[in-house]
Design an enzyme around this catalytic site. Structure first.
Site, PDB file in Angstrom:
ATOM      1  CE  LYS A 182       2.302  -4.586  -6.556  1.00  0.00           C
ATOM      2  NZ  LYS A 182       1.008  -5.323  -5.764  1.00  0.00           N
ATOM      3  N   GLY A 243       2.985  -6.428  -1.918  1.00  0.00           N
ATOM      4  CA  GLY A 243       4.216  -5.728  -1.395  1.00  0.00           C
ATOM      5  C   GLY A 243       4.742  -6.674  -0.374  1.00  0.00           C
ATOM      6  NE  ARG A 244      -0.185  -7.719   3.581  1.00  0.00           N
ATOM      7  CZ  ARG A 244      -0.914  -6.909   3.027  1.00  0.00           C
ATOM      8  NH1 ARG A 244      -0.429  -5.927   2.402  1.00  0.00           N
ATOM      9  NH2 ARG A 244      -2.105  -7.019   2.785  1.00  0.00           N
ATOM     10  CG  HIS A 360      17.958 -10.124  30.582  1.00  0.00           C
ATOM     11  ND1 HIS A 360      18.378 -10.356  31.834  1.00  0.00           N
ATOM     12  CD2 HIS A 360      18.504 -11.212  29.798  1.00  0.00           C
ATOM     13  CE1 HIS A 360      18.955 -11.432  31.959  1.00  0.00           C
ATOM     14  NE2 HIS A 360      19.101 -12.128  30.674  1.00  0.00           N
TER      15      HIS A 360
HETATM   16  O1  F6P Z   1       2.504   1.517   3.244  1.00  0.00           O
HETATM   17  C1  F6P Z   1       1.950   0.375   2.898  1.00  0.00           C
HETATM   18  C2  F6P Z   1       2.782  -0.193   1.418  1.00  0.00           C
HETATM   19  O2  F6P Z   1       1.597   0.027   0.454  1.00  0.00           O
HETATM   20  C3  F6P Z   1       3.123  -1.573   1.679  1.00  0.00           C
HETATM   21  O3  F6P Z   1       1.989  -2.327   1.475  1.00  0.00           O
HETATM   22  C4  F6P Z   1       3.991  -1.749   0.667  1.00  0.00           C
HETATM   23  O4  F6P Z   1       4.879  -2.877   0.930  1.00  0.00           O
HETATM   24  C5  F6P Z   1       4.919  -0.269   0.835  1.00  0.00           C
HETATM   25  O5  F6P Z   1       3.757   0.746   1.058  1.00  0.00           O
HETATM   26  C6  F6P Z   1       5.635   0.097  -0.335  1.00  0.00           C
HETATM   27  O6  F6P Z   1       5.180   0.129  -1.456  1.00  0.00           O
HETATM   28  P1  F6P Z   1       5.826   0.427  -2.834  1.00  0.00           P
HETATM   29  O7  F6P Z   1       6.558  -1.217  -3.129  1.00  0.00           O
HETATM   30  O8  F6P Z   1       5.022   0.520  -4.017  1.00  0.00           O
HETATM   31  O9  F6P Z   1       6.866   1.679  -2.710  1.00  0.00           O
END
Ligand code: F6P
Length: 524
Positions: A182, A243-244, A360
């Site tokens: 991102k 991002g998530r 398991h």
């Molecule tokens: O480590 C946190 C974070 O900012 C996440 O929220 C995000 O998904 C990830 O790093 C990757 O960020 P980017 O897509 O900007 O590389």
């Protein structure tokens, strides 16, 4: 719970819901109608409907980052309107989807050629966190839908071992890299992308090759261009996609490359189905709302610290990891949206792995340990594989685990079983307590007919909305992630300390000692 079932033969029907290809049986929970009534009142008191409408309207619900949160727009295959600052976001989304379709079709059909004129056989997706976990989980989940597409690999860790291992199997002339970030500033991703480019050039020798072998997915065109990727080979998304929550955006490109754009669009359609359900179903019939409230019941009123996710589907092996980020990065907060400290628990620890493997390894603790661990079982009724007998056994195990957690085994039952096995009475007395299962251990059974792309979309969106509802009840901002910043800053500073002969005076003695030890080891 045995009594609840005995007293109400209709319990499983009354405590189950079905929508968007997902059947939820939540009858094996420690709840009555009264409990559910109170929990629904709690959601009402937290203004859930108002907050949901605010999200849909494109308000800046991510208030600490002053951003709208509109991942639902990305999968809006229906006719809803989504706006940010008054602007309709749908034309931009559709334009990127068109580009993804054209590009993935070209690669899959062999029309997109590498620098030496060969077709692409392997795609390496480089990204981390939300820019990797979603596509990785979905590519694995949809493995049965791969037909003739390239193999797709994922590299996320800055530990070069991962990249080296993946590249060892590949030929630069037939490999395409998708650099997904991102921000396009993430240390791990940029380090891996730079090493991948060096590997590519070592084999193909000409800078022009990069344009044939690298594409980017990002919101940051400037940084993509500075890296050396032509922005014509960049797939855009927007700052209102967290991002998530970005699986539905161009971050999903590896999915389209692996299984085709039609299947990726089915994933979007499934998520859109779940959005409609979440938006329109009354709270007591709303699957994400009910799941969220059950979670709150155990988290805030039952002392549970964790939530286990156990897919009885090997193709969902990466779902628990994906949900870890979704849930823990969203709701791992200790300050409310208004900046007040909370005096209650917020997000639980999310963990799990597929059954029957999980049985398991850690199920002992869930059955007989001292902790309360609410468990989500996720089960497809039909498998994609043809192997006779396997699926019956898998399903039987899944149902049995949920039943055992709920019913347990009383001391009388344990004693009777041991006696029936011919054990003498002193042996029975020595063992009986070890053979007792307390039961009353709650679980949700989340059943789908088959894990299709559409069902996968609905399933993931269901968890997203669950996380949102819990964040609303806890009064926190589920869409920021300030907790990841400090470690990143300190890592940058420690990295620069490695280059100083005497280490840095700025750090504590423990960190300074470790830095010196690292310097000494690596200069030996
Ligand atoms: O480590 C946190 C974070 O900012 C996440 O929220 C995000 O998904 C990830 O790093 C990757 O960020 P980017 O897509 O900007 O590389």
């Amino acid at each position: 719970m045995r009594d609840l079932f005995d007293d109400d033969p209709d319990r499983s029907r009354r405590f189950s819901l079905e929508a968007c290809g997902i059947f939820l049986d939540y009858s094996k929970n420690l709840v009555t109608d009264e409990t559910l009534g109170h929990l629904l009142a709690l959601a009402g008191a937290a203004d859930l409907t108002t907050r949901r409408d605010s999200l849909l309207r494109g308000d800046k619900v991510n208030n600490t980052e002053d951003r709208a949160v509109l991942h639902m727009a990305l999968r809006n295959v229906g006719s809803r309107s989504y706006r940010v600052d008054g602007d309709d976001v749908m034309p931009g989304i559709r334009a990127v989807l068109d580009r993804m379709r054209a590009f993935s079709d070209e690669v899959r059909s062999g029309r997109w050629l590498g620098y030496t004129g060969q077709r692409i056989t392997d795609v390496v997706s480089i990204g981390i966190g939300g820019s990797s976990l979603g596509p990785k989980m979905a590519c694995e989940a949809l493995h049965p839908y791969r037909q003739g597409g390239p193999r797709v690999h994922f590299v996320s860790n800055v530990d070069g071992a991962q990249l080296v291992q993946v590249l060892a199997e590949l030929d630069a002339a037939t490999t395409l890299f998708v650099v997904a970030s991102k921000t396009f500033t993430t240390q791990e991703t940029i380090a891996n992308a730079e090493s991948a480019r060096a590997w590519c050039l070592a084999s193909l020798h000409r800078d022009e090759a990069v344009a044939h072998h690298f594409v980017a997915v990002s919101t940051n065109a400037e940084a993509v261009a500075a890296f050396g990727i032509d922005t014509r080979n960049m797939f855009e998304f927007w700052d209102w996609v967290g991002g998530r929550y970005s699986l539905w955006s161009a971050i999903g490109l590896p999915i389209a490359l692996a299984v085709g754009m039609e299947q990726f669009e089915e994933v979007l359609a499934g998520a859109c189905d779940m959005d409609e359900h979440f938006i329109t179903a009354p709270s007591e019939r709303n699957i994400p709302v009910v799941l969220a409230l059950l979670g709150i019941w155990y988290n805030n009123f039952g002392g549970a610290d964790t939530q286990a996710i156990i897919p009885y589907d090997q193709n969902l092996q990466f779902l628990p990891t994906y949900l870890q980020q979704l849930d823990m990065e969203s709701n791992g907060k200790r300050v409310t949206r208004d900046g007040e400290m909370v005096d209650y628990q917020t997000g639980p620890v999310i963990w799990g792995q597929p059954g029957t493997d999980a049985q398991h390894s850690f199920f002992q603790l869930i059955h007989q340990g001292t902790r309360l661990i609410p468990t989500d079982f996720i089960l497809p009724m039909r498998s994609h594989h043809p192997l006779e007998g396997h699926h019956d056994k898998l399903v039987a195990n899944c149902f049995a685990q949920a039943q055992a957690l709920m019913r347990g085994r009383t001391e009388e039952e344990a004693r009777a079983e041991l006696a029936a096995g011919g054990m003498p009475s002193e042996g029975i007395e020595r063992l009986v307590r070890h053979r007792v299962f307390p039961g009353n251990r709650p679980s949700n059974m989340i059943v789908v007919d088959q894990l299709t792309p559409r069902v996968l979309g609905a399933l993931v969106a269901m968890y997203e909305h669950k996380v949102f509802v819990q964040g609303v009840v806890w009064g926190i901002d589920s869409f920021d992630q300030w907790g990841v910043e400090l470690g990143k800053q300190l890592a940058a500073s420690i990295l620069s300390d490695f280059r100083q002969a005497k280490g840095s005076p700025r750090v504590d003695s423990s960190t300074a000692g470790l830095i010196r030890r690292y310097q000494t080891t690596t200069t030996d």
